[in-house]
Structures are given as structure tokens and as C-alpha cells.
Scaffold this motif. Structure first.
Motif, PDB file in Angstrom:
ATOM      1  N   ILE A  47       0.848  -1.197   0.000  1.00 43.17           N
ATOM      2  CA  ILE A  47       0.000   0.000   0.000  1.00 43.17           C
ATOM      3  C   ILE A  47       0.879   1.240   0.000  1.00 43.17           C
ATOM      4  N   VAL A  48       1.866   1.263   0.882  1.00 45.30           N
ATOM      5  CA  VAL A  48       2.767   2.417   0.980  1.00 45.30           C
ATOM      6  C   VAL A  48       3.506   2.644  -0.333  1.00 45.30           C
ATOM      7  N   LEU A  49       3.922   1.560  -0.977  1.00 41.27           N
ATOM      8  CA  LEU A  49       4.658   1.665  -2.241  1.00 41.27           C
ATOM      9  C   LEU A  49       3.734   1.741  -3.449  1.00 41.27           C
ATOM     10  N   ARG A  50       2.427   1.858  -3.187  1.00 39.80           N
ATOM     11  CA  ARG A  50       1.415   2.016  -4.237  1.00 39.80           C
ATOM     12  C   ARG A  50       1.418   0.854  -5.226  1.00 39.80           C
ATOM     13  N   LYS A  51       1.585  -0.348  -4.677  1.00 34.40           N
ATOM     14  CA  LYS A  51       1.495  -1.559  -5.493  1.00 34.40           C
ATOM     15  C   LYS A  51       0.159  -2.268  -5.298  1.00 34.40           C
ATOM     16  N   SER A  52      -0.611  -1.830  -4.322  1.00 30.80           N
ATOM     17  CA  SER A  52      -1.881  -2.483  -4.028  1.00 30.80           C
ATOM     18  C   SER A  52      -2.801  -1.490  -3.329  1.00 30.80           C
ATOM     19  N   SER A  53      -4.096  -1.755  -3.378  1.00 30.04           N
ATOM     20  CA  SER A  53      -5.061  -0.997  -2.591  1.00 30.04           C
ATOM     21  C   SER A  53      -5.236  -1.683  -1.237  1.00 30.04           C
ATOM     22  N   MET A  54      -5.790  -0.988  -0.274  1.00 29.97           N
ATOM     23  CA  MET A  54      -6.076  -1.591   1.030  1.00 29.97           C
ATOM     24  C   MET A  54      -7.052  -2.742   0.854  1.00 29.97           C
ATOM     25  N   TYR A  55      -8.022  -2.580  -0.023  1.00 27.38           N
ATOM     26  CA  TYR A  55      -9.030  -3.609  -0.315  1.00 27.38           C
ATOM     27  C   TYR A  55      -8.350  -4.906  -0.743  1.00 27.38           C
ATOM     28  N   ASP A  56      -7.479  -4.814  -1.741  1.00 28.96           N
ATOM     29  CA  ASP A  56      -6.808  -6.017  -2.259  1.00 28.96           C
ATOM     30  C   ASP A  56      -5.802  -6.579  -1.264  1.00 28.96           C
ATOM     31  N   ASN A  57      -5.146  -5.701  -0.508  1.00 26.80           N
ATOM     32  CA  ASN A  57      -4.128  -6.167   0.428  1.00 26.80           C
ATOM     33  C   ASN A  57      -4.747  -6.942   1.588  1.00 26.80           C
ATOM     34  N   VAL A  58      -5.853  -6.438   2.141  1.00 18.26           N
ATOM     35  CA  VAL A  58      -6.529  -7.155   3.236  1.00 18.26           C
ATOM     36  C   VAL A  58      -7.068  -8.490   2.734  1.00 18.26           C
ATOM     37  N   ASN A  59      -7.618  -8.500   1.526  1.00 20.52           N
ATOM     38  CA  ASN A  59      -8.117  -9.754   0.966  1.00 20.52           C
ATOM     39  C   ASN A  59      -6.980 -10.752   0.750  1.00 20.52           C
ATOM     40  N   ARG A  60      -5.829 -10.250   0.321  1.00 21.32           N
ATOM     41  CA  ARG A  60      -4.650 -11.114   0.142  1.00 21.32           C
ATOM     42  C   ARG A  60      -4.228 -11.734   1.464  1.00 21.32           C
TER      43      ARG A  60
END
Length: 510
Positions: A47-60
Motif C-alpha cells: 500500500i505504501v509503495l502504491r502496489k496495491s489498494s487496502m481492499y486487495d491487500n486485506v483480501n490477500r
């Protein structure tokens, strides 16, 4: 000197690295499977490096494990992630006294308004404030406030029709944020504002600045999380003093004016005045009801501030995703429009009421499915205030006082064990015939348990009212700029399409 400087810099970086990773062996020590963290950023590096959204990161993170409880890192903070609905039920209902509070990033010393907000309060103070606010969100109060919301909805429709265009191609979220702004201004603060006519009004400008975190605000949030005492020492706050002063004066001056002039209006200002003991609409000899406790001006103002903060953006996100799904699912849109037309015929020219809106079953199905597919809050949390032990075939753990856990809302919502073909937008999941088969504690759009969102009725009423008029008078079609298929913007907390919520509105023929 250069060599000495390089040595000192290298030493400083080494110390910082050791500090930033000092907690990363926490789960290994207690035998819990965990996500491999990145220095300082933990499990949120992408998220910090703008490689993912919070939505996708939590799901991951949710999908990464197959145990009931696993470990992730909220920056440096070891955090248990709860992946089983039965464990979730135990934590949020049966053993709620072990997990009464949210994690408190901001105390009153850090930020007077955020620190006093309901979501940040702990233990008995939270219970007292929740008890004070609950009467504001009853069905009878919603009926009163619906009149104000309905007025704003009518004004918003005038804006869309003002130029008589054959079609309107625009970022529809901008339209929804103007709508939510005016609803909050009217139903919460008692202000008559039309942001469609006056886009530069002070209330809307303040709202945009407060709710749209800048890079510097994100950095301050990171610093508060990791260096709270340093931030206090430098007297840093998350928001500029001019914003907090604006909202404080707005609330207190309005309350004072209404008390002096005995003005009563069906909005939250009036309801909170009752909660504060300023019973302006009571008879002289009528005894006030007992308050849970006396509240200071700052404590009262803080609730209005968080209502604004929580109501401005998340509700606009809900409406935006609902309109997107209606746009890409024209059969769903047409069925909803038919229900709206049937309701209009039955009203026979009479104004829409709260009761009628609540009776619309397919409208409720569409909004419920939108909240499942695109929950505005993708994760919520709890802080342990009494040691909690859990054991099953794979996990044997004691969550201790002060430790934190995540409830990954989006993970449950996209889990095919609980929702078949979870990426499909299917309102039929929430029909009378099907909704009873939804496993409890797997659908959590407003959180769960006693600490769920207190204003969920208000948010639903607001979103449904807007969709009633929008779908009833316009067809929502794809724009050349629409994000189809959906790809979420990276590096943000609230889910949003990569290119924004672009849609084309085409007026329906009479």
C-alpha cells in the motif's frame, strides 16, 4: 569528517532497522502462522509503495492462511487476523468484555476532536457516549431526518436537469460527494447549503480538505502510530487548527443560537442538545431524562466532527459503487427502476416517505450486495483489554491485554465458502428466499457486535434516497472513461476505480 559521517549514518540506519524489525519475531515465538513483514511498513508495504489498494491487500492477507487465527503486522504492530466466523462471534459477542475497544491511535492529547470521537473512546466512557448517542439513530429520528434528506435529493436532481442535456458524462463520485456534503450540512449541522449551486462554499471546501488525506497527513498518521511521544512533544496534530476551530465554532454557535431563540429542527444538532441537557423543546415543568454523564463542549463537538468525517466519504463511495454495478449490470438496473416506478405510481404524486423507502425490497437487495462486494471499510479492529485464550485443532493462543486484532471484512465478503462466485454482483443473495442462508458473522459491512457503526441506518437511508431519484429519472450507462473491468486504484485506503467513477447519465423519456 566524511568517513565519520558515513560511519554515524550507517550506525543510525542499523539502529533504525533493528528497531523497525524488533517485533517481527512475535508470531514465530508463539507458533502462529504469519505474513512475512517488511521493515517499518509490516504487512502494508504494497500500500505504501502504491502496489496495491487496502481492499486487495486485506483480501490477500485473509486468503494467505487456512487457520482460524493468523498473524499480520500493522506497520510494526503484531496483529492477529480473525479468519473464522465462530471465533469472530466469540470475540465480538460472547466474550465482548475481552475486546471492548478499538485500537486508540489518537488520544485527547494528540487530537482533541479525534481523541474524543466515539470510535476512539474506551471502556466506560465509550459506553456512556454510545448510550447518549443511540437515541439519535432510532427509527423515529430517521423519519424526521428523512424529510431533510429528501429535500437535498430534490435539489440534486435539479442540478442534473438544469441544462437539459441529452446526456451527462462525468465522474459521478463528485456528484455524490456534493450530495453527502449537503445532507450532512442539513441533517447534522442544521445548515442550508446547496453545493451544486455554490461549489466553493466554505463547508464543502472544509470537508474536502479534512476527508481527502494529503501526503503530509498520511505521513503524520504514520508518525503518530510509531512516534506518538515525539509528536506530542512537538505539539503536532493530525488536522490543522483552522479546521478544528471551524467545526467547533460551527457547532457551539449554532447550539447557543437555538437555545436563545428556542429553535427546534429535526436534525442532529437538536438531538445532541437534548443529549447535552439543553432541553429546548421541553415544557418548563417537564423533567429531563437522566444522562449517562455530563459531556463537555469538546466531547460533543467531537461527535459532530466524526459524523462528518465518516459520513462524507464512505457514503459517497457506497453510492458510487452502487451506480457502477448498475451501470455494468443493466438487467439489475432495469429491475430496480421498475420497482421505483411501481412505488411512484402507488404514491400518486405524494412525496416519498421513510416508510415507503424502507419497504423497497429490491432496493435493499441492491444496496446490500453493493456493501458485500465493495464494503467502504475493508477492515476493522479490536484491542484486547482482558486476556483471551483460544484453542482448536491447529491454534492454541492467548491474546494478551493491549494486543490487537483485525476483522478482515472484505476477506469474509469475498470468501467463496460463504458467498458462491463472490466476485459476481448478485442482489439475489439478499432476497427473502436466500438471505436466511447467509452464515452469521460473514456479512459485516458496518462492523459487528456492540461496536458496530452507530449511524448505519442513516447511511443506508441516504444512499437509498439518492438511488431512488437517480435511477428513477436517469439511465446509467458506461462512459468512454469508465473503469471496465474494475481495477482499483493502488495506494489508497477507501476502494476506488483506477480512473475514477466515470458514468454517463441519460434522462429517461417521460
Amino acid at each position: 569528517m566524511l568517513i565519520e559521517f558515513i560511519i554515524l549514518l550507517g550506525l543510525a540506519l542499523f539502529i533504525f532497522y533493528k528497531w523497525s524489525t524488533s517485533t517481527f519475531d512475535f508470531f514465530e515465538k508463539i507458533g502462529i502462522p504469519y505474513d512475512k513483514p517488511f521493515p517499518l511498513f509490516g504487512s502494508q508495504k504494497d500500500i505504501v509503495l502504491r502496489k496495491s489498494s487496502m481492499y486487495d491487500n486485506v483480501n490477500r492477507l485473509y486468503k494467505q492462511f487456512n487457520t482460524s487465527i493468523a498473524g499480520v503486522f500493522d506497520q510494526r504492530n503484531p496483529t492477529f487476523i480473525i479468519r473464522d466466523p465462530e471465533v469472530l462471534k466469540q470475540i465480538t459477542i460472547k466474550d465482548f468484555d475481552h475486546f471492548v475497544n478499538h485500537r486508540q491511535v489518537f488520544s485527547v492529547e494528540d487530537d482533541e476532536l479525534f481523541g474524543n470521537a466515539l470510535s476512539n473512546l474506551h471502556n466506560e466512557k465509550w459506553k456512556a457516549m454510545r448510550s447518549t448517542l443511540s437515541p439519535v439513530f432510532t427509527g423515529s429520528k430517521m423519519r424526521q431526518m428523512f424529510v431533510l434528506i429528501n429535500e437535498v435529493a430534490h435539489e440534486s436532481m435539479k442540478y442534473l436537469k438544469k441544462d437539459g442535456k441529452a446526456e451527462i458524462d462525468f465522474n459521478i463520485k463528485d456528484y455524490f460527494t456534493h450530495f453527502t456534503n449537503d445532507v450532512i450540512a442539513s441533517a447534522v449541522f442544521g445548515l442550508q447549503i446547496n453545493s451544486f449551486k455554490d461549489e466553493d462554499n466554505e463547508f464543502y471546501a472544509m470537508g474536502k480538505k479534512v476527508t481527502k488525506f494529503s501526503f503530509w497527513q498520511n505521513m503524520k498518521f504514520l508518525l503518530f502510530t510509531n512516534f506518538k511521544y515525539i509528536m506530542r512533544a512537538f505539539k503536532m496534530s493530525l488536522f490543522s487548527q483552522k479546521y478544528t476551530t471551524y467545526f467547533t465554532r460551527l457547532v457551539l454557535d449554532t447550539m447557543k443560537y437555538r437555545q436563545e431563540h428556542k429553535i427546534v429542527r429535526p436534525d442532529m444538532i437538536n438531538m445532541m442538545m437534548e443529549a447535552k441537557g439543553l432541553y429546548i423543546d421541553k415544557e418548563p415543568n417537564e423533567k429531563p431524562s437522566a444522562l449517562a454523564r455530563e459531556w463537555s463542549d469538546n466531547e460533543i463537538v467531537a461527535q459532530f466532527f466524526v459524523f462528518f468525517f465518516a459520513g462524507f466519504e464512505p457514503t459517497a463511495v457506497l453510492m458510487s459503487f452502487a451506480s457502477h454495478e448498475l451501470m455494468v449490470n443493466p438487467d439489475v438496473q432495469e429491475r430496480l427502476r421498475q420497482e421505483i416506478q411501481d412505488v411512484k405510481e402507488n404514491l400518486n404524486g405524494k412525496p416519498l416517505t421513510y416508510e415507503v423507502l424502507q419497504s423497497m425490497k429490491y432496493m435493499d437487495m441492491v444496496v446490500s450486495e453493493t456493501l458485500r462486494r465493495w464494503p467502504p471499510a475493508v477492515v476493522t479492529d479490536r484491542q484486547c483489554n482482558k486476556d483471551f485464550h483460544y484453542k482448536d485443532d491447529e491454534i492454541d493462543v492467548t491474546i494478551k491485554v493491549g494486543q490487537h486484532l483485525w476483522i478482515p471484512i472484505v476477506g469474509y465478503h469475498l470468501d467463496e465458502r460463504y458467498f458462491s462466485d463472490p466476485l459476481k454482483f448478485d442482489p439475489e443473495r439478499f432476497s427473502d428466499e436466500n438471505k436466511g442462508s447467509i452464515l452469521p458473522f460473514t456479512y459485516l459491512p458496518f462492523g459487528v457486535g456492540p461496536r458496530n457503526c452507530i449511524a448505519n441506518r442513516f447511511a443506508l437511508m441516504e444512499a437509498k434516497a439518492m438511488l431512488f431519484y437517480l435511477v428513477g429519472e436517469f439511465e446509467i450507462r458506461p462512459s468512454p472513461n469508465s473503469t471496465i473491468p474494475m481495477v482499483l486504484e493502488k495506494g489508497i485506503v477507501n476502494p476506488a476505480p483506477k480512473n475514477g467513477f466515470w458514468s454517463k447519465l441519460v434522462p429517461l423519456k417521460s
